[in-house]
Write a protein that holds these residues in place. Structure first.
Motif, short mmCIF file in Angstrom:
data_model
loop_
_atom_site.label_atom_id
_atom_site.label_comp_id
_atom_site.label_asym_id
_atom_site.label_seq_id
_atom_site.Cartn_x
_atom_site.Cartn_y
_atom_site.Cartn_z
N LEU A 24 7.51 16.67 61.42
CA LEU A 24 7.57 16.99 62.85
C LEU A 24 9.01 17.03 63.34
O LEU A 24 9.38 17.92 64.12
CB LEU A 24 6.76 15.98 63.65
N ALA A 25 9.81 16.07 62.91
CA ALA A 25 11.21 16.06 63.34
C ALA A 25 11.94 17.30 62.83
O ALA A 25 12.73 17.92 63.56
CB ALA A 25 11.90 14.79 62.86
N ALA A 26 11.69 17.69 61.58
CA ALA A 26 12.35 18.86 61.01
C ALA A 26 11.94 20.13 61.75
O ALA A 26 12.78 21.01 62.01
CB ALA A 26 12.02 18.98 59.53
N ILE A 27 10.67 20.22 62.12
CA ILE A 27 10.20 21.38 62.90
C ILE A 27 10.94 21.46 64.23
O ILE A 27 11.43 22.52 64.64
CB ILE A 27 8.69 21.29 63.13
N GLY A 28 11.05 20.33 64.92
CA GLY A 28 11.71 20.32 66.21
C GLY A 28 13.20 20.61 66.11
O GLY A 28 13.75 21.39 66.90
N ILE A 29 13.87 19.97 65.16
CA ILE A 29 15.30 20.19 64.98
C ILE A 29 15.58 21.66 64.65
O ILE A 29 16.50 22.27 65.21
CB ILE A 29 15.84 19.28 63.86
N SER A 69 6.11 23.14 70.08
CA SER A 69 5.83 23.39 68.66
C SER A 69 5.58 22.08 67.92
O SER A 69 4.71 22.00 67.05
CB SER A 69 6.99 24.16 68.01
N VAL A 70 6.32 21.03 68.30
CA VAL A 70 6.10 19.71 67.70
C VAL A 70 4.74 19.17 68.09
O VAL A 70 3.99 18.65 67.25
CB VAL A 70 7.22 18.74 68.12
N SER A 73 1.96 20.95 66.28
CA SER A 73 1.92 20.52 64.88
C SER A 73 1.30 19.14 64.75
O SER A 73 0.51 18.87 63.83
CB SER A 73 3.34 20.51 64.29
N ALA A 74 1.63 18.25 65.69
CA ALA A 74 1.04 16.91 65.68
C ALA A 74 -0.46 16.97 65.92
O ALA A 74 -1.23 16.21 65.30
CB ALA A 74 1.71 16.03 66.74
N LEU A 75 -0.88 17.87 66.80
CA LEU A 75 -2.32 18.03 67.05
C LEU A 75 -3.02 18.59 65.82
O LEU A 75 -4.18 18.24 65.55
CB LEU A 75 -2.54 18.94 68.26
N ALA A 76 -2.34 19.45 65.07
CA ALA A 76 -2.93 19.98 63.84
C ALA A 76 -3.13 18.86 62.82
O ALA A 76 -4.17 18.80 62.14
CB ALA A 76 -2.04 21.08 63.26
N VAL A 77 -2.15 17.96 62.73
CA VAL A 77 -2.30 16.80 61.84
C VAL A 77 -3.45 15.93 62.32
O VAL A 77 -4.28 15.47 61.52
CB VAL A 77 -0.99 15.99 61.79
N ALA A 108 9.71 12.58 66.98
CA ALA A 108 10.26 13.91 66.68
C ALA A 108 11.07 14.45 67.85
O ALA A 108 12.13 15.07 67.66
CB ALA A 108 9.13 14.88 66.32
N VAL A 109 10.59 14.22 69.07
CA VAL A 109 11.29 14.70 70.26
C VAL A 109 12.67 14.04 70.37
O VAL A 109 13.65 14.68 70.76
CB VAL A 109 10.46 14.44 71.53
#
Length: 205
Positions: A24-29, A69-70, A73-77, A108-109
């Motif tokens: 999640l952090a990588a997606i956000g960054i 987007s984060v 993605s978290a909701l998908a998990v 992640a935020v």
């Protein structure tokens, strides 16, 4: 150390203690680095700033897109874990699933906000990605490996990983002040980056 013989321990050990936070952090960054630093150095932000839209509006809009987007993605998990809970009889409470999802998003935020302040200051996409990712990795080392050194256990308290996972979020137990620290530092980074971006010159390609 998570007890892998329990459902919550299995999920923490295999998902939430490392894989999901890093993902999640990588997606956000990456989203922030690409949409702000990348677009500025490619000249796309300069074109947008020529319209009658304030810089903060444009930059905060892109930051919001990264946060979204984060969150998605978290909701998908979460959805995949809920399916596992239904079909494989995982003994995990709804409160715990909601709590760990919220913690993962805030974690992640925090890191994407570090990318935001760097991008808003005009750094390259390489820098605005690499520095927050280094903080991400360094925080993991600080929490997981450094405490193995005699006398260094207290250093884990300086890690964002510790702020997020010090308690047992999957068991419904979260540390309000530690999560508040993540929120406070994230907000400070956003404010600082936005104020700098309002006054500085924009890089032209």
């Amino acid at each position: 150390m998570a007890d892998l013989s329990t459902s919550s321990g299995y999920l923490m050990g295999n998902l939430y203690s490392m894989l999901v936070p890093v993902l999640l952090a990588a997606i956000g960054i990456a989203a922030v680095s690409t949409s702000i630093s990348g677009d500025e150095h490619d000249g796309r932000l300069e074109m947008l700033f020529a319209f009658a839209i304030s810089r903060p509006t444009i930059l905060l809009g892109r930051l919001s897109a990264a946060v979204l987007s984060v969150a998605l993605s978290a909701l998908a998990v979460l959805a995949s874990v809920v399916l596992g809970r239904l079909f494989f009889e995982l003994d995990v409470s709804w409160d715990g699933l909601v709590a760990i999802t919220l913690v993962m998003v805030l974690f992640a935020v925090f890191h994407l906000c570090l990318a935001y302040v760097l991008a808003a200051c005009g750094t390259s996409s390489a820098v605005s990605f690499a520095v927050p990712f280094a903080v991400l990795v360094g925080g993991y080392v600080l929490r997981s490996l450094v405490p193995l050194i005699d006398g260094a256990q207290d250093l884990a308290n300086f890690s964002p990983w510790e702020w997020a996972l010090a308690e047992d979020p999957l068991g419904g137990d979260v540390s309000a002040w530690r999560l508040g620290l993540l929120v406070l530092l994230s907000a400070a980074a956003v404010v600082a980056g936005t104020l700098v971006a309002k006054e500085r010159d924009i890089h032209a390609p």
